[in-house]
Design a protein around this motif. Structure first.
Motif, PDB file in Angstrom:
ATOM      1  N   GLN A  82      26.945   2.030 -21.925  1.00  0.00           N
ATOM      2  CA  GLN A  82      25.993   2.089 -20.863  1.00  0.00           C
ATOM      3  C   GLN A  82      25.730   0.773 -20.380  1.00  0.00           C
ATOM      4  OE1 GLN A  82      24.181   5.268 -20.223  1.00  0.00           O
ATOM      5  NE2 GLN A  82      26.027   5.891 -21.174  1.00  0.00           N
ATOM      6  N   ALA A  83      25.157   0.891 -19.117  1.00  0.00           N
ATOM      7  CA  ALA A  83      24.908  -0.571 -18.724  1.00  0.00           C
ATOM      8  C   ALA A  83      23.691  -0.290 -17.868  1.00  0.00           C
ATOM      9  CB  ALA A  83      25.971  -0.499 -17.297  1.00  0.00           C
ATOM     10  N   HIS A  84      23.196  -1.528 -17.620  1.00  0.00           N
ATOM     11  CA  HIS A  84      21.796  -1.633 -16.893  1.00  0.00           C
ATOM     12  C   HIS A  84      21.970  -1.547 -15.250  1.00  0.00           C
ATOM     13  CE1 HIS A  84      19.128  -2.441 -20.413  1.00  0.00           C
ATOM     14  NE2 HIS A  84      20.006  -3.448 -20.934  1.00  0.00           N
ATOM     15  N   GLU A  85      20.856  -1.130 -14.487  1.00  0.00           N
ATOM     16  CA  GLU A  85      21.247  -1.695 -13.059  1.00  0.00           C
ATOM     17  C   GLU A  85      21.426  -3.081 -12.819  1.00  0.00           C
ATOM     18  OE1 GLU A  85      19.519  -0.026  -8.885  1.00  0.00           O
ATOM     19  OE2 GLU A  85      18.710   0.895 -10.808  1.00  0.00           O
ATOM     20  N   GLY A  86      22.449  -3.379 -11.721  1.00  0.00           N
ATOM     21  CA  GLY A  86      22.754  -4.563 -11.627  1.00  0.00           C
ATOM     22  C   GLY A  86      23.552  -5.444 -12.376  1.00  0.00           C
ATOM     23  N   GLU A  87      23.854  -4.752 -13.479  1.00  0.00           N
ATOM     24  CA  GLU A  87      24.656  -5.903 -14.567  1.00  0.00           C
ATOM     25  C   GLU A  87      26.088  -5.605 -13.909  1.00  0.00           C
ATOM     26  OE1 GLU A  87      24.992  -5.979 -19.288  1.00  0.00           O
ATOM     27  OE2 GLU A  87      24.498  -4.084 -18.425  1.00  0.00           O
ATOM     28  N   SER A  88      26.980  -6.595 -14.101  1.00  0.00           N
ATOM     29  CA  SER A  88      28.280  -6.560 -13.637  1.00  0.00           C
ATOM     30  C   SER A  88      29.024  -5.952 -14.669  1.00  0.00           C
ATOM     31  CB  SER A  88      28.856  -7.847 -13.469  1.00  0.00           C
ATOM     32  OG  SER A  88      28.958  -8.526 -14.788  1.00  0.00           O
ATOM     33  N   LEU A  89      30.356  -5.308 -14.296  1.00  0.00           N
ATOM     34  CA  LEU A  89      31.260  -4.590 -15.424  1.00  0.00           C
ATOM     35  C   LEU A  89      31.791  -5.806 -16.197  1.00  0.00           C
ATOM     36  CD1 LEU A  89      33.398  -2.415 -13.096  1.00  0.00           C
ATOM     37  CD2 LEU A  89      31.518  -1.738 -14.528  1.00  0.00           C
ATOM     38  N   LEU A  90      31.900  -6.975 -15.866  1.00  0.00           N
ATOM     39  CA  LEU A  90      32.303  -7.983 -16.832  1.00  0.00           C
ATOM     40  C   LEU A  90      31.343  -8.117 -18.086  1.00  0.00           C
ATOM     41  CD1 LEU A  90      33.933 -10.357 -17.719  1.00  0.00           C
ATOM     42  CD2 LEU A  90      32.886 -11.847 -16.283  1.00  0.00           C
ATOM     43  N   ASP A  91      29.794  -8.257 -17.347  1.00  0.00           N
ATOM     44  CA  ASP A  91      28.740  -8.386 -18.385  1.00  0.00           C
ATOM     45  C   ASP A  91      28.656  -7.128 -19.586  1.00  0.00           C
ATOM     46  OD1 ASP A  91      27.865 -10.780 -17.847  1.00  0.00           O
ATOM     47  OD2 ASP A  91      26.511 -10.043 -16.247  1.00  0.00           O
ATOM     48  N   VAL A  92      28.859  -6.094 -18.878  1.00  0.00           N
ATOM     49  CA  VAL A  92      29.026  -4.807 -19.606  1.00  0.00           C
ATOM     50  C   VAL A  92      30.005  -4.928 -20.759  1.00  0.00           C
ATOM     51  CG1 VAL A  92      29.318  -2.368 -19.609  1.00  0.00           C
ATOM     52  CG2 VAL A  92      28.069  -3.326 -17.691  1.00  0.00           C
ATOM     53  N   ALA A  93      31.158  -5.284 -20.308  1.00  0.00           N
ATOM     54  CA  ALA A  93      32.177  -5.341 -21.373  1.00  0.00           C
ATOM     55  C   ALA A  93      31.911  -6.469 -22.297  1.00  0.00           C
ATOM     56  CB  ALA A  93      33.549  -5.890 -20.496  1.00  0.00           C
ATOM     57  N   TRP A  94      31.478  -7.675 -21.998  1.00  0.00           N
ATOM     58  CA  TRP A  94      31.209  -8.698 -23.011  1.00  0.00           C
ATOM     59  C   TRP A  94      29.952  -8.031 -23.807  1.00  0.00           C
ATOM     60  CZ3 TRP A  94      30.760 -13.568 -19.541  1.00  0.00           C
ATOM     61  CH2 TRP A  94      32.027 -13.953 -19.094  1.00  0.00           C
ATOM     62  N   ALA A  95      29.284  -7.328 -23.445  1.00  0.00           N
ATOM     63  CA  ALA A  95      28.018  -6.999 -24.178  1.00  0.00           C
ATOM     64  C   ALA A  95      28.487  -5.992 -25.152  1.00  0.00           C
ATOM     65  CB  ALA A  95      26.738  -6.477 -23.507  1.00  0.00           C
ATOM     66  N   ASN A  96      29.470  -4.990 -25.029  1.00  0.00           N
ATOM     67  CA  ASN A  96      30.037  -4.125 -25.868  1.00  0.00           C
ATOM     68  C   ASN A  96      31.442  -4.731 -26.526  1.00  0.00           C
ATOM     69  OD1 ASN A  96      28.235  -1.679 -25.405  1.00  0.00           O
ATOM     70  ND2 ASN A  96      28.417  -2.577 -23.635  1.00  0.00           N
ATOM     71  N   ASP A  97      31.758  -5.774 -26.698  1.00  0.00           N
ATOM     72  CA  ASP A  97      32.979  -6.438 -27.207  1.00  0.00           C
ATOM     73  C   ASP A  97      34.008  -5.725 -26.912  1.00  0.00           C
ATOM     74  OD1 ASP A  97      31.354  -8.052 -28.990  1.00  0.00           O
ATOM     75  OD2 ASP A  97      30.823  -6.492 -30.190  1.00  0.00           O
ATOM     76  N   ILE A  98      34.165  -5.679 -25.554  1.00  0.00           N
ATOM     77  CA  ILE A  98      35.356  -5.272 -24.935  1.00  0.00           C
ATOM     78  C   ILE A  98      36.075  -6.317 -24.275  1.00  0.00           C
ATOM     79  CG2 ILE A  98      36.473  -3.895 -22.888  1.00  0.00           C
ATOM     80  CD1 ILE A  98      34.047  -1.861 -23.468  1.00  0.00           C
ATOM     81  N   ASP A  99      37.607  -6.489 -24.736  1.00  0.00           N
ATOM     82  CA  ASP A  99      38.217  -7.727 -24.558  1.00  0.00           C
ATOM     83  C   ASP A  99      38.770  -7.812 -23.059  1.00  0.00           C
ATOM     84  OD1 ASP A  99      39.523 -10.088 -25.033  1.00  0.00           O
ATOM     85  OD2 ASP A  99      41.160  -8.970 -25.858  1.00  0.00           O
ATOM     86  N   ILE A 100      37.629  -8.421 -22.444  1.00  0.00           N
ATOM     87  CA  ILE A 100      38.219  -9.144 -20.871  1.00  0.00           C
ATOM     88  C   ILE A 100      37.589 -10.380 -20.991  1.00  0.00           C
ATOM     89  CG2 ILE A 100      37.477  -8.811 -18.382  1.00  0.00           C
ATOM     90  CD1 ILE A 100      36.491  -6.015 -18.828  1.00  0.00           C
TER      91      ILE A 100
END
Length: 174
Positions: A82-100
């Motif tokens: 899940q992501a917040h409005e205005g959050e970048s896909l990079l931030d979403v990945a980092w917040a969920n420990d997805i390796d980008i």
């Protein structure tokens, strides 16, 4: 008590000053002297960062509370978050420990957050800027629906986006 000028004199001439989040790399003793004094910089100070907005204070949205992002990892595994409005896909990945990687910390100076989007979601986005296209030209495995994760911001139209992580990245910074 030490003066601001005297403390600045303790900074070696070869001290590293970096632009990442406006941090300066200084000797520990200099930082300690500055921290223990009442000395303030003789110029106006403002917080500034070229990095993307930090949303960690809000916490992560629970299921159904944000916008769904579906990441497809290099091995084909799918992870829905899940992501917040205005959050970048990079931030979403980092917040969920997805390796980008995101080597430039969202300052649009590399292509290591390159993602391949599904055609439906790609069509809902504005055209990439010239700066983003310049960085995408450096990306490994570029496709017609490639975008930089730091430049794709979540909103209700992007709910359910599918973002595939390429099998490799190329860290050729501009």
């Amino acid at each position: 008590m030490a003066s601001f000028r005297n403390i600045l004199r303790t900074i070696p001439r070869n001290a590293a000053f970096t632009s990442t989040h406006t941090r300066m790399t200084l000797p520990r003793t200099t930082w300690a002297a500055l921290a223990q004094s009442n000395i303030r910089a003789p110029w106006p100070t403002h917080s500034f960062s070229t990095g993307s907005a930090s949303l960690t204070k809000k916490g992560r949205p629970g299921p159904g509370q944000g916008f769904q992002v579906n990441f497809v990892l290099q091995d084909g595994e799918e992870i829905s978050v899940q992501a917040h409005e205005g959050e970048s896909l990079l931030d979403v990945a980092w917040a969920n420990d997805i390796d980008i990687e995101g080597a430039c910390e969202a300052s649009l100076a590399c292509s290591t957050c390159h993602l391949i989007l599904d055609e439906d979601s790609y069509g809902k986005l504005e055209e990439p800027t010239d700066e983003e296209n310049d960085m995408l030209d450096l990306a490994f495995g570029l496709t017609d629906t490639s975008r930089l994760g730091c430049q794709v911001l979540m909103n209700k139209d992007m709910d359910g986006i599918i973002a595939k992580i390429p099998t490799m990245t190329r860290n050729a910074q501009a």
